[in-house]
Design a protein around this motif. Structure first.
Motif, PDB file in Angstrom:
ATOM      1  N   MET A 152      27.079  43.226  57.264  1.00  0.00           N
ATOM      2  CA  MET A 152      28.315  43.553  56.612  1.00  0.00           C
ATOM      3  C   MET A 152      28.884  42.289  55.982  1.00  0.00           C
ATOM      4  O   MET A 152      28.844  41.215  56.564  1.00  0.00           O
ATOM      5  N   GLN A 153      29.453  42.471  54.805  1.00  0.00           N
ATOM      6  CA  GLN A 153      29.934  41.335  54.035  1.00  0.00           C
ATOM      7  C   GLN A 153      31.426  41.123  54.281  1.00  0.00           C
ATOM      8  O   GLN A 153      32.176  42.076  54.491  1.00  0.00           O
ATOM      9  N   LYS A 154      31.882  39.888  54.253  1.00  0.00           N
ATOM     10  CA  LYS A 154      33.276  39.562  54.462  1.00  0.00           C
ATOM     11  C   LYS A 154      34.088  40.003  53.257  1.00  0.00           C
ATOM     12  O   LYS A 154      33.636  39.907  52.123  1.00  0.00           O
ATOM     13  N   TYR A 155      35.291  40.477  53.515  1.00  0.00           N
ATOM     14  CA  TYR A 155      36.209  40.901  52.443  1.00  0.00           C
ATOM     15  C   TYR A 155      37.380  39.928  52.445  1.00  0.00           C
ATOM     16  O   TYR A 155      38.235  39.953  53.317  1.00  0.00           O
ATOM     17  N   THR A 156      37.401  39.063  51.468  1.00  0.00           N
ATOM     18  CA  THR A 156      38.407  38.012  51.422  1.00  0.00           C
ATOM     19  C   THR A 156      39.571  38.415  50.533  1.00  0.00           C
ATOM     20  O   THR A 156      39.533  39.425  49.833  1.00  0.00           O
ATOM     21  N   LEU A 157      40.596  37.549  50.568  1.00  0.00           N
ATOM     22  CA  LEU A 157      41.767  37.780  49.742  1.00  0.00           C
ATOM     23  C   LEU A 157      41.393  37.718  48.262  1.00  0.00           C
ATOM     24  O   LEU A 157      41.891  38.506  47.451  1.00  0.00           O
ATOM     25  N   ALA A 158      40.507  36.854  47.904  1.00  0.00           N
ATOM     26  CA  ALA A 158      40.052  36.741  46.516  1.00  0.00           C
ATOM     27  C   ALA A 158      39.364  38.036  46.091  1.00  0.00           C
ATOM     28  O   ALA A 158      39.540  38.514  44.950  1.00  0.00           O
ATOM     29  N   ASP A 159      38.593  38.633  46.986  1.00  0.00           N
ATOM     30  CA  ASP A 159      37.931  39.910  46.680  1.00  0.00           C
ATOM     31  C   ASP A 159      38.976  41.016  46.450  1.00  0.00           C
ATOM     32  O   ASP A 159      38.831  41.855  45.564  1.00  0.00           O
ATOM     33  N   HIS A 160      40.011  40.972  47.248  1.00  0.00           N
ATOM     34  CA  HIS A 160      41.081  41.964  47.106  1.00  0.00           C
ATOM     35  C   HIS A 160      41.775  41.826  45.751  1.00  0.00           C
ATOM     36  O   HIS A 160      42.007  42.829  45.066  1.00  0.00           O
ATOM     37  N   HIS A 161      42.096  40.567  45.351  1.00  0.00           N
ATOM     38  CA  HIS A 161      42.747  40.345  44.059  1.00  0.00           C
ATOM     39  C   HIS A 161      41.833  40.756  42.909  1.00  0.00           C
ATOM     40  O   HIS A 161      42.285  41.340  41.920  1.00  0.00           O
ATOM     41  N   ARG A 162      40.557  40.463  43.019  1.00  0.00           N
ATOM     42  CA  ARG A 162      39.590  40.838  41.989  1.00  0.00           C
ATOM     43  C   ARG A 162      39.534  42.358  41.847  1.00  0.00           C
ATOM     44  O   ARG A 162      39.548  42.900  40.734  1.00  0.00           O
ATOM     45  N   ALA A 163      39.501  43.075  42.969  1.00  0.00           N
ATOM     46  CA  ALA A 163      39.442  44.539  42.940  1.00  0.00           C
ATOM     47  C   ALA A 163      40.724  45.110  42.335  1.00  0.00           C
ATOM     48  O   ALA A 163      40.683  46.082  41.564  1.00  0.00           O
ATOM     49  N   ALA A 164      41.874  44.482  42.658  1.00  0.00           N
ATOM     50  CA  ALA A 164      43.142  44.953  42.115  1.00  0.00           C
ATOM     51  C   ALA A 164      43.189  44.751  40.615  1.00  0.00           C
ATOM     52  O   ALA A 164      43.683  45.617  39.872  1.00  0.00           O
ATOM     53  N   LEU A 165      42.690  43.623  40.139  1.00  0.00           N
ATOM     54  CA  LEU A 165      42.669  43.364  38.695  1.00  0.00           C
ATOM     55  C   LEU A 165      41.741  44.338  37.980  1.00  0.00           C
ATOM     56  O   LEU A 165      42.055  44.834  36.897  1.00  0.00           O
ATOM     57  N   LEU A 166      40.594  44.630  38.574  1.00  0.00           N
ATOM     58  CA  LEU A 166      39.659  45.562  37.961  1.00  0.00           C
ATOM     59  C   LEU A 166      40.212  46.995  37.936  1.00  0.00           C
ATOM     60  O   LEU A 166      39.962  47.743  37.002  1.00  0.00           O
ATOM     61  N   ASN A 167      40.974  47.376  38.959  1.00  0.00           N
ATOM     62  CA  ASN A 167      41.553  48.721  39.030  1.00  0.00           C
ATOM     63  C   ASN A 167      42.837  48.846  38.202  1.00  0.00           C
ATOM     64  O   ASN A 167      43.307  49.953  37.951  1.00  0.00           O
ATOM     65  N   GLY A 168      43.434  47.735  37.828  1.00  0.00           N
ATOM     66  CA  GLY A 168      44.672  47.779  37.051  1.00  0.00           C
ATOM     67  C   GLY A 168      45.902  47.940  37.904  1.00  0.00           C
ATOM     68  O   GLY A 168      46.952  48.307  37.407  1.00  0.00           O
ATOM     69  N   THR A 169      45.787  47.649  39.179  1.00  0.00           N
ATOM     70  CA  THR A 169      46.929  47.782  40.081  1.00  0.00           C
ATOM     71  C   THR A 169      47.500  46.436  40.501  1.00  0.00           C
ATOM     72  O   THR A 169      48.201  46.337  41.502  1.00  0.00           O
ATOM     73  N   ALA A 170      47.238  45.410  39.755  1.00  0.00           N
ATOM     74  CA  ALA A 170      47.683  44.073  40.132  1.00  0.00           C
ATOM     75  C   ALA A 170      49.196  43.925  40.016  1.00  0.00           C
ATOM     76  O   ALA A 170      49.817  43.208  40.775  1.00  0.00           O
ATOM     77  N   GLY A 171      49.851  44.640  39.101  1.00  0.00           N
ATOM     78  CA  GLY A 171      51.288  44.509  38.896  1.00  0.00           C
ATOM     79  C   GLY A 171      52.108  45.329  39.876  1.00  0.00           C
ATOM     80  O   GLY A 171      53.324  45.209  39.925  1.00  0.00           O
ATOM     81  N   ASP A 172      51.495  46.157  40.697  1.00  0.00           N
ATOM     82  CA  ASP A 172      52.219  47.027  41.623  1.00  0.00           C
ATOM     83  C   ASP A 172      52.715  46.300  42.864  1.00  0.00           C
ATOM     84  O   ASP A 172      53.452  46.847  43.652  1.00  0.00           O
ATOM     85  N   GLU A 173      52.312  45.053  43.015  1.00  0.00           N
ATOM     86  CA  GLU A 173      52.721  44.309  44.199  1.00  0.00           C
ATOM     87  C   GLU A 173      54.229  44.103  44.240  1.00  0.00           C
ATOM     88  O   GLU A 173      54.819  44.028  45.304  1.00  0.00           O
ATOM     89  N   ASP A 174      54.886  44.027  43.083  1.00  0.00           N
ATOM     90  CA  ASP A 174      56.331  43.815  43.042  1.00  0.00           C
ATOM     91  C   ASP A 174      57.075  44.995  43.675  1.00  0.00           C
ATOM     92  O   ASP A 174      58.072  44.799  44.357  1.00  0.00           O
ATOM     93  N   GLU A 175      56.585  46.219  43.436  1.00  0.00           N
ATOM     94  CA  GLU A 175      57.235  47.399  44.006  1.00  0.00           C
ATOM     95  C   GLU A 175      57.106  47.423  45.517  1.00  0.00           C
ATOM     96  O   GLU A 175      58.002  47.848  46.217  1.00  0.00           O
ATOM     97  N   GLU A 176      55.989  46.966  46.037  1.00  0.00           N
ATOM     98  CA  GLU A 176      55.785  46.936  47.473  1.00  0.00           C
ATOM     99  C   GLU A 176      56.672  45.889  48.127  1.00  0.00           C
ATOM    100  O   GLU A 176      57.065  46.031  49.275  1.00  0.00           O
ATOM    101  N   GLU A 177      57.002  44.837  47.412  1.00  0.00           N
ATOM    102  CA  GLU A 177      57.791  43.754  47.964  1.00  0.00           C
ATOM    103  C   GLU A 177      59.286  44.062  47.973  1.00  0.00           C
ATOM    104  O   GLU A 177      60.055  43.351  48.593  1.00  0.00           O
ATOM    105  N   GLN A 178      59.729  45.116  47.272  1.00  0.00           N
ATOM    106  CA  GLN A 178      61.143  45.466  47.251  1.00  0.00           C
ATOM    107  C   GLN A 178      61.595  45.886  48.636  1.00  0.00           C
ATOM    108  O   GLN A 178      60.840  46.460  49.418  1.00  0.00           O
TER     109      GLN A 178
END
Length: 154
Positions: free
Chosen positions: A1-27
């Motif tokens: 099994m491969q490690k899932y890092t924070l960089a992998d998470h950001h890359r997946a978010a950018l590819l899915n187009g959900t990178a800007g949704d973090e602001d709503e979660e932080e409210q």
């Protein structure tokens, strides 16, 4: 099994187009009062939009109350009278309950054209009946007071 890092998470978010949704979660979450106010406003706006739609439907010819003909009104009145007599135990019992007696009903609605001096004796009978009831009630009050006094003295 491969490690899932924070960089992998950001890359997946950018590819899915959900990178800007973090602001709503932080409210900050809404307080109970704020959430209730928001829900109330949404409900009011929904009801207003429904009311506007129903007004348009009414203008197009919605439900209209049908006017009854005179025969139907008379038939309904007769059915209601029969119902009252049936539930009251007959005409004699109803007259007894209402305190009318055998003299009949004198407080009948009369057109102004039909009103004449013949109605005045009926009004006198009603007034006389009220006087008799008043005298009876006074006598019963006196009797009750005497009974109370006798009870207290014993």
């Amino acid at each position: 099994m491969q490690k899932y890092t924070l960089a992998d998470h950001h890359r997946a978010a950018l590819l899915n187009g959900t990178a800007g949704d973090e602001d709503e979660e932080e409210q900050e979450p809404l307080t109970h009062v704020e959430s209730q106010y928001k829900l109330r406003n949404e409900a009011v706006s929904a009801f207003k939009s429904l009311a506007d739609e129903s007004d348009e439907e009414d203008a197009e010819g919605g439900l209209v109350k049908r006017e009854k003909e005179e025969e139907e009104v008379d038939l309904d009145d007769e059915e209601y009278r029969r119902f009252l007599l049936e539930m009251g135990g007959g005409e004699d019992e109803v007259r007894k309950i209402l305190g009318i007696g055998e003299s009949g009903i004198h407080n009948v609605r009369v057109e102004e054209d039909e009103a004449d001096e013949a109605d005045q004796p009926a009004e006198a009978e009603v007034a006389e009946g009220k006087k008799k009831k008043k005298v009876k009630s006074e006598k019963s009050k006196e009797k009750k007071a005497k009974q109370d006094d006798d009870f207290l003295m014993e």
